[in-house]
Design a protein around this motif. Structure first.
Motif, short mmCIF file in Angstrom:
data_model
loop_
_atom_site.label_atom_id
_atom_site.label_comp_id
_atom_site.label_asym_id
_atom_site.label_seq_id
_atom_site.Cartn_x
_atom_site.Cartn_y
_atom_site.Cartn_z
N SER A 1 -31.35 82.79 -21.25
CA SER A 1 -30.95 81.63 -20.44
C SER A 1 -30.87 80.34 -21.26
O SER A 1 -31.54 80.16 -22.27
CB SER A 1 -31.93 81.43 -19.28
N GLU B 1 -29.80 75.98 -20.02
CA GLU B 1 -29.30 75.10 -18.97
C GLU B 1 -28.94 73.75 -19.58
O GLU B 1 -29.53 73.29 -20.56
CB GLU B 1 -30.33 74.96 -17.85
N ASP C 1 -26.22 71.12 -15.34
CA ASP C 1 -26.87 72.36 -15.76
C ASP C 1 -25.99 73.60 -15.86
O ASP C 1 -26.13 74.38 -16.78
CB ASP C 1 -28.06 72.66 -14.84
N ARG D 1 -36.60 76.40 -18.73
CA ARG D 1 -35.31 76.96 -18.32
C ARG D 1 -34.44 77.46 -19.48
O ARG D 1 -33.42 78.09 -19.23
CB ARG D 1 -34.51 75.91 -17.53
N HIS E 1 -36.50 70.19 -17.99
CA HIS E 1 -35.49 70.17 -19.04
C HIS E 1 -35.82 69.06 -20.03
O HIS E 1 -36.55 68.12 -19.70
CB HIS E 1 -34.10 69.89 -18.46
N ASN F 1 -23.34 78.51 -18.68
CA ASN F 1 -24.72 78.91 -18.91
C ASN F 1 -25.22 80.07 -18.06
O ASN F 1 -24.89 80.17 -16.88
CB ASN F 1 -25.63 77.69 -18.68
N MET G 1 -28.14 80.91 -16.19
CA MET G 1 -29.22 80.10 -15.64
C MET G 1 -30.52 80.91 -15.56
O MET G 1 -30.50 82.14 -15.45
CB MET G 1 -28.84 79.59 -14.26
#
Length: 409
Positions: A215, A217, A163, A236, A272, A175, A177
């Protein structure tokens, strides 16, 4: 590294050559019932058992010819320079929102006695007040936090290395997050790619950086082929991040021609895209029945004037994948065969989250008996690993691994 690229991932299924893992550390022992939700856990893992399970997972990869690198070791090797180490500590404490003067002084004194590997392990694990010598609450910020047992929060989700940054083609996304709990995880990637001897001179492109305002991930980023990238719009990952990623990939002339943005349910069970959908062979995928379709997918391509062309597609997952991967048909293998009880149970334990190490060859949690039996019946070669403790963080073999190099599929 010879003539190989430092990063080279153009599929989900090409033979895995190099992977990044994080062996669970003392951060898991800083999870308490009162702070589980804050740390994104539903239960408290047993560290010793989790490490045994993770070591067995790593051994399966090594036994199959995969070079295994560890996040904690690369991070330690990236701060050999004293100035870089000091900069790293300052940035880490600032982003951890450690503001009390007494706390900062006590932590820096504590760190001064540690070598680089011990420092990295400690920053990952978090620091309890009881670990600091002669700690005194000197400022208002120190005194106001007097009831909280930690002076530095643990990074409990780090063993899900998928992630914080993700590999796409010859580059990476570092990323931004979704949660405050996980944002410091990406500092390690920033320093590794900037300062580690293996990567700093390799010219690794960074498609998205950790200072983005929206964001994304890594569990939502799936490289389906040299031409097709799938990204989940999920709990996410923001749609705006998918659009930025598409623009930067097209601007840099990577091989990708289409980005498929999957709009999936925004819930923890569907956290995810890779928790509900993974690729295990050229024409085979594991899926959670809940996303089978019809579902909404946005196909993004590069227009003649350089702008993005976005088309909304509403169809079954099977048809969408066959169309964009230019296959006559694909086979969707439902988690637990789609049984409403078994599928819900095994989806919760990441039955659809497989790590493909070669076409038709995957690593799975042994506990998902129904799904595993079905995969074997479909001719998929399984490497089963125990995940009783590891799964408590709600992630499977794909979540726990970040491929750095794969052969062409």
């Amino acid at each position: 590294m010879s003539n190989e690229k430092a990063i080279d991932v153009t599929s989900e299924i090409g033979k895995l050559k190099t992977v990044l893992l994080h062996r669970p550390g003392r951060e898991l022992e800083n999870i308490t019932p009162d702070f589980m939700e804050r740390l994104l856990f539903d239960d408290i893992p047993d560290l010793e058992a989790a490490r045994k399970e993770h070591d067995a997972f790593a051994q399966v990869l090594k036994d199959n010819g995969v070079e295994v690198l560890y996040l904690e070791e690369l991070a330690a090797e990236s701060i050999e320079d004293k100035e870089v180490r000091q900069k790293f500590i300052e940035q880490f404490l600032e982003e951890a929102h450690v503001s009390g003067e007494g706390t900062i002084k006590a932590l820096k004194d504590h760190f001064s006695d540690l070598d680089n590997k011990e420092l990295i392990d400690t920053l990952m694990a978090g620091v309890r007040k009881t670990e600091l010598k002669d700690y005194k609450a000197e400022s208002l910020a120190d005194m106001a936090s007097s009831d909280y047992p930690l002076v530095l929060d643990p990074l409990t989700n780090l063993y899900f290395t998928r992630d914080p940054f993700a590999t796409i083609g010859t580059g990476i996304t570092i990323n931004q997050m979704r949660t405050e709990t996980r944002n410091r995880e990406t500092i390690f990637a920033e320093y590794i790619f900037k300062y580690h001897p293996r990567f700093k001179d390799a010219g690794v492109p960074i498609w998205l950086n950790r200072d983005e305002k929206t964001s994304i991930e890594g569990g939502d980023e799936l490289v389906l082929s040299e031409k097709v990238l799938a990204v989940g719009i999920s709990q996410r990952t923001d749609a705006a991040s998918v659009e930025k990623l598409a623009k930067r990939l097209f601007e840099n002339n990577e091989s990708f021609e289409t980005i498929l943005a999957f709009d999936i349910p925004k819930s923890r069970a569907f956290m995810h895209l890779d928790t509900v959908f993974t690729m295990i062979d050229h024409d085979k995928f594991t899926i959670h029945p809940g996303i089978e379709g019809p579902l909404t997918v946005f196909s993004i391509t590069k227009g003649k004037d350089g702008d993005l062309e976005i088309e909304r597609e509403r169809d079954t997952l099977e048809h969408l994948l066959a169309k964009h991967l230019e296959l006559d048909n694909v086979e969707l293998i439902r988690c637990a065969g789609g049984d409403p009880i078994d599928a819900a149970r095994e989806q919760w334990n990441d039955g659809s989250n497989t790590l493909t190490i070669a076409p038709g060859e995957v690593v799975v949690y042994a506990r998902n008996h129904v799904t595993n039996r079905i995969l074997e019946e479909k001719g998929i070669k399984l490497h089963k690993v125990e995940g009783t403790e590891l799964v408590r963080g709600r992630g499977g073999p794909r979540c726990m691994s970040m491929p750095l190099i794969r052969e062409k599929a």
